[in-house]
Design an enzyme around this catalytic site. Structure first.
Site, PDB file in Angstrom:
ATOM      1  N   LEU A  18       0.867  -1.168   0.000  1.00 33.91           N
ATOM      2  CA  LEU A  18       0.000   0.000   0.000  1.00 33.91           C
ATOM      3  C   LEU A  18       0.903   1.216   0.000  1.00 33.91           C
ATOM      4  CD1 LEU A  18      -2.568  -1.061   2.756  1.00 33.91           C
ATOM      5  CD2 LEU A  18      -2.927  -1.092   0.290  1.00 33.91           C
ATOM      6  N   ASP A  19       0.610   2.182  -0.866  1.00 35.05           N
ATOM      7  CA  ASP A  19       1.444   3.380  -0.844  1.00 35.05           C
ATOM      8  C   ASP A  19       1.114   4.212   0.395  1.00 35.05           C
ATOM      9  OD1 ASP A  19      -0.720   5.147  -1.446  1.00 35.05           O
ATOM     10  OD2 ASP A  19      -0.409   4.865  -3.583  1.00 35.05           O
ATOM     11  N   LEU A  20       1.877   5.240   0.628  1.00 40.52           N
ATOM     12  CA  LEU A  20       1.759   6.045   1.838  1.00 40.52           C
ATOM     13  C   LEU A  20       0.363   6.623   2.024  1.00 40.52           C
ATOM     14  CD1 LEU A  20       3.281   7.255   4.245  1.00 40.52           C
ATOM     15  CD2 LEU A  20       3.894   9.174   2.777  1.00 40.52           C
ATOM     16  N   THR A  22      -2.553   5.287   1.021  1.00 43.13           N
ATOM     17  CA  THR A  22      -3.593   4.271   0.899  1.00 43.13           C
ATOM     18  C   THR A  22      -3.666   3.475   2.190  1.00 43.13           C
ATOM     19  OG1 THR A  22      -3.150   4.109  -1.479  1.00 43.13           O
ATOM     20  CG2 THR A  22      -4.432   2.326  -0.486  1.00 43.13           C
TER      21      THR A  22
END
Length: 143
Positions: A18-20, A22
């Site tokens: 998960l990106d920062l 999300t």
């Protein structure tokens, strides 16, 4: 990283990322083959995302997304439920931007057959034997 608060006496594999910006479901396993299959695009494991996008998405925009389902409207935005099976880098954000709607919030609500349930940000739980069986079976690992 997500592994910082987990036991370090066993090799653990995060399943996907998960990106920062999300939030949501992230699986972690000690089974490298299961992790590989859950992430590999050829196994087409579905992931369900809830995205709040800017503006009101038109019917044409929804058709362009093909799997978008209007969940709820809020002033200045639209909630979409988007299920993908491929999982390319920032795919949901790029899909929404392609139809002219920047994502304001993004949350992965389900990974394969596993949902978050009542977990809140930062909490974790072990998978049930049934969940583990369904995940393994979905990628051809009968156990």
């Amino acid at each position: 990283t997500v592994l910082d608060d987990l036991p370090d006496d066993v090799r653990l594999y995060p399943v996907g990322r998960l990106d920062l910006n999300t939030s949501g479901a992230l699986l972690v396993t000690n089974d490298g083959e299961l992790a590989h299959r859950l992430m590999h695009p050829s196994y087409r494991v579905p992931k369900l995302y809830e995205a709040l996008v800017e503006g009101r998405v038109s019917a044409a925009g929804l058709r362009a997304l093909r799997d978008g389902v209007l969940l709820d409207e809020q002033p200045g935005g639209t909630w979409l439920s988007i299920e993908i099976a491929e999982g390319r880098n920032r795919q949901v954000r790029r899909m929404c931007e392609a139809i002219g709607h920047r994502v304001q919030r993004l949350h992965r609500a389900r990974y394969g057959a596993v949902t978050l349930g009542r977990l809140t940000r930062g909490q974790w739980r072990a998978l049930t034997p049934q969940e583990l069986h369904r995940l393994a079976k979905s990628v051809g690992l009968e156990r």
